[in-house]
Design an enzyme around this catalytic site. Structure first.
Site, mmCIF file in Angstrom:
data_model
loop_
_atom_site.group_PDB
_atom_site.id
_atom_site.type_symbol
_atom_site.label_atom_id
_atom_site.label_comp_id
_atom_site.label_asym_id
_atom_site.label_seq_id
_atom_site.Cartn_x
_atom_site.Cartn_y
_atom_site.Cartn_z
ATOM 1 N N CYS A 170 0.817 -1.222 0.000
ATOM 2 C CA CYS A 170 0.000 0.000 0.000
ATOM 3 C C CYS A 170 0.851 1.272 0.000
ATOM 4 O O CYS A 170 0.345 2.352 -0.295
ATOM 5 C CB CYS A 170 -0.939 0.003 1.196
ATOM 6 S SG CYS A 170 -2.016 -1.432 1.213
ATOM 7 N N HIS A 227 -2.461 7.064 3.092
ATOM 8 C CA HIS A 227 -3.052 5.817 2.599
ATOM 9 C C HIS A 227 -4.418 5.659 3.272
ATOM 10 O O HIS A 227 -4.562 5.903 4.473
ATOM 11 C CB HIS A 227 -2.131 4.648 2.947
ATOM 12 C CG HIS A 227 -2.747 3.325 2.660
ATOM 13 N ND1 HIS A 227 -3.319 3.044 1.448
ATOM 14 C CD2 HIS A 227 -2.914 2.209 3.426
ATOM 15 C CE1 HIS A 227 -3.811 1.817 1.469
ATOM 16 N NE2 HIS A 227 -3.579 1.288 2.657
ATOM 17 N N ASN A 263 -10.179 0.719 0.687
ATOM 18 C CA ASN A 263 -8.723 0.619 0.568
ATOM 19 C C ASN A 263 -8.366 0.052 -0.803
ATOM 20 O O ASN A 263 -8.684 -1.093 -1.102
ATOM 21 C CB ASN A 263 -8.226 -0.296 1.701
ATOM 22 C CG ASN A 263 -6.714 -0.446 1.713
ATOM 23 O OD1 ASN A 263 -6.033 -0.093 0.754
ATOM 24 N ND2 ASN A 263 -6.195 -1.012 2.795
HETATM 25 O O1 UT7 Z 1 -3.719 -1.414 3.715
HETATM 26 C C1 UT7 Z 1 -3.336 -2.480 4.516
HETATM 27 C C2 UT7 Z 1 -3.315 -2.052 5.920
HETATM 28 N N1 UT7 Z 1 -4.490 -2.507 6.631
HETATM 29 C C3 UT7 Z 1 -4.966 -1.828 7.640
HETATM 30 O O2 UT7 Z 1 -4.471 -0.778 7.949
HETATM 31 C C4 UT7 Z 1 -6.088 -2.392 8.458
HETATM 32 C C5 UT7 Z 1 -5.803 -2.148 9.922
HETATM 33 N N2 UT7 Z 1 -6.817 -2.698 10.798
HETATM 34 C C6 UT7 Z 1 -8.062 -2.153 10.867
HETATM 35 O O3 UT7 Z 1 -8.393 -1.214 10.164
HETATM 36 C C7 UT7 Z 1 -9.007 -2.726 11.884
HETATM 37 O O4 UT7 Z 1 -8.292 -3.564 12.767
HETATM 38 C C8 UT7 Z 1 -10.179 -3.555 11.270
HETATM 39 C C9 UT7 Z 1 -11.105 -2.605 10.525
HETATM 40 C C10 UT7 Z 1 -9.630 -4.605 10.322
HETATM 41 C C11 UT7 Z 1 -10.971 -4.203 12.389
HETATM 42 O O5 UT7 Z 1 -11.464 -3.221 13.302
HETATM 43 P P1 UT7 Z 1 -11.248 -3.397 14.867
HETATM 44 O O6 UT7 Z 1 -11.927 -2.271 15.502
HETATM 45 O O7 UT7 Z 1 -9.759 -3.535 15.089
HETATM 46 O O8 UT7 Z 1 -12.034 -4.714 15.170
HETATM 47 P P2 UT7 Z 1 -11.473 -6.059 15.847
HETATM 48 O O9 UT7 Z 1 -10.628 -6.811 14.881
HETATM 49 O O10 UT7 Z 1 -10.894 -5.718 17.164
HETATM 50 O O11 UT7 Z 1 -12.825 -6.862 16.076
HETATM 51 C C12 UT7 Z 1 -13.851 -6.390 16.948
HETATM 52 C C13 UT7 Z 1 -15.089 -7.245 16.762
HETATM 53 C C14 UT7 Z 1 -14.811 -8.741 16.727
HETATM 54 O O12 UT7 Z 1 -15.870 -9.404 17.381
HETATM 55 P P3 UT7 Z 1 -15.696 -9.906 18.886
HETATM 56 O O13 UT7 Z 1 -14.512 -10.845 18.884
HETATM 57 O O14 UT7 Z 1 -15.455 -8.678 19.693
HETATM 58 O O15 UT7 Z 1 -17.015 -10.561 19.149
HETATM 59 C C15 UT7 Z 1 -14.840 -9.081 15.263
HETATM 60 O O16 UT7 Z 1 -15.190 -10.426 15.007
HETATM 61 O O17 UT7 Z 1 -15.678 -6.928 15.504
HETATM 62 C C16 UT7 Z 1 -15.930 -8.153 14.803
HETATM 63 N N3 UT7 Z 1 -15.857 -7.867 13.361
HETATM 64 C C17 UT7 Z 1 -16.948 -7.487 12.649
HETATM 65 N N4 UT7 Z 1 -18.231 -7.308 13.005
HETATM 66 C C18 UT7 Z 1 -19.087 -6.914 12.039
HETATM 67 C C19 UT7 Z 1 -14.776 -7.910 12.537
HETATM 68 N N5 UT7 Z 1 -15.153 -7.565 11.285
HETATM 69 C C20 UT7 Z 1 -16.480 -7.299 11.335
HETATM 70 C C21 UT7 Z 1 -17.428 -6.891 10.367
HETATM 71 N N6 UT7 Z 1 -18.708 -6.712 10.757
HETATM 72 N N7 UT7 Z 1 -17.113 -6.666 9.067
#
Ligand code: UT7
Length: 332
Positions: free
Chosen positions: A112, A259, A289
């Site tokens: 990226c 980005h 993204n």
């Molecule tokens: O360009 C490449 C670089 N990539 C990035 O910069 C991405 C960096 N990471 C992020 O942007 C974030 O970590 C994500 C958007 C990928 C995830 O957001 P988060 O706030 O860090 O969520 P999390 O992974 O801590 O998950 C929180 C909860 C989980 O459920 P539980 O375990 O708390 O019950 C996930 O299973 O959110 C759940 N979850 C979702 N729920 C509804 C994860 N994805 C989804 C979804 N819809 N799409």
């Protein structure tokens, strides 16, 4: 040292639209979750357009905007991680399709952050190689072909598209800071086809399985939380270091083009930098993204809107798989 001048920009975004609502029919998610946690409302997945095709459309616009003919391009840099062929390179293919005859072309894979690396590389060639005066940088990505549409934590994030820029020698240098935290290379990956040939034995297949696992490894895998922490630290660090090299402070920047991975990452980075969100350009709500294409697409939108003003100091900052990051500061 010779500097760099941005003289043209272009972009291509597929017509297909995938809204947050559309994702609720594929995985267990909601518009509310995606909007709150990422800032994304819709993205534009390729409807079969090859990576080279999107890149060529963006490049044609950038060349027209710059007022240069194919014969005036000396070098083509492609920053894609989702090329259509193992070989030849995406840059070679696009050079041919664009009818650029008197040039050489190379691919770089810096995920990226690719456009930031490409911009820096362009300046270095312009400064050090008398044969290179004008460079075309193309960032075209078909990231959705790597997306696992059964994984809700990654599939909602990505879209496709291309951005391009033409740069030439100018009076002002760009100042760039690049780094790779390679010990964390496993935090984002998508694996190629497994090694194997007519002579590969069953013993060989088993012996190296751990080194090259099989399964859903060809899809994009991401440790979202760790990448999030990395990104919120790397963005301010990269910007501070590039500004330090340029002899300015982050608050002297007219605009920062980050980005577009997650609205919250940019918001946290802004807080860490002590800057308001007005300093940052955002279009993540419309495209999600698009990997290395994010930054040149932003540049194109800003240029068309008349927001790139002569003399302004601008920063580009990217991060991604590698884990790479980088920032560059230059003058419009
Ligand atoms: O360009 C490449 C670089 N990539 C990035 O910069 C991405 C960096 N990471 C992020 O942007 C974030 O970590 C994500 C958007 C990928 C995830 O957001 P988060 O706030 O860090 O969520 P999390 O992974 O801590 O998950 C929180 C909860 C989980 O459920 P539980 O375990 O708390 O019950 C996930 O299973 O959110 C759940 N979850 C979702 N729920 C509804 C994860 N994805 C989804 C979804 N819809 N799409």
């Amino acid at each position: 040292m010779t500097g760099i001048k941005l003289i043209g920009t272009g972009m291509y975004i597929p017509e297909t639209v995938a809204t947050n609502e559309d994702f609720t029919k594929i995985v267990d998610t909601s518009d509310e979750w995606i909007t709150k946690r990422t800032g994304i409302k819709e993205r534009h997945p390729s409807n079969g357009e090859p990576t080279w095709y999107m890149g060529v459309q963006a490049a044609k616009q950038a060349m027209e905007d710059a007022g240069v003919t194919p014969d005036e391009i000396d070098m083509v840099i492609s920053t894609s991680v989702t090329g259509d062929y193992y070989t030849p390179s995406t840059a070679n293919i696009m050079q041919g399709k664009l009818g650029i005859h008197k040039a050489f072309s190379i691919d770089i894979n810096c995920a990226c952050a690719g456009f930031v690396y490409g911009f820096d590389m362009a300046q270095r060639y312009i400064a050090m190689d008398d044969d290179v005066k004008t460079v075309l940088i193309i960032s075209s990505e078909n990231i959705t072909k790597l997306v696992d549409y059964e994984d809700r934590s990654t599939c909602v994030l990505f879209g496709d598209g291309a951005g391009a820029a033409v740069v030439t020698a100018g009076p002002n240098r760009c100042y760039t800071y690049l780094e790779c935290e390679a010990q964390d290379a496993n935090k984002i990956y998508a694996q190629n086809a497994r090694p194997g040939n007519a002579f590969t034995t069953q013993e060989g297949r088993e012996k190296y399985l751990d080194l090259f696992p099989q399964g859903r490894e060809h899809y994009m895998h991401m440790d979202g939380r760790d990448v999030y922490k990395f990104a919120t630290r790397a963005m301010p660090e990269g910007l501070h270091k590039a500004c330090e090299k340029a002899g300015i402070k982050v608050e002297d920047l007219a605009l920062i083009i980050p980005h577009q991975a997650n609205y919250r990452i940019i918001e946290t980075a802004a807080k860490n930098l002590g800057l308001s969100m007005d300093h940052f350009y955002l279009n993540i709500d419309r495209y999600g993204n698009i990997s290395s294409a994010c930054i040149p697409v932003c540049l194109n939108e800003l240029k068309r809107a008349g927001r790139l003003k002569e003399g302004d100091k601008i920063a580009l900052v990217g991060f991604g798989a590698g884990l790479v990051y980088g920032a560059t500061v230059f003058t419009i």
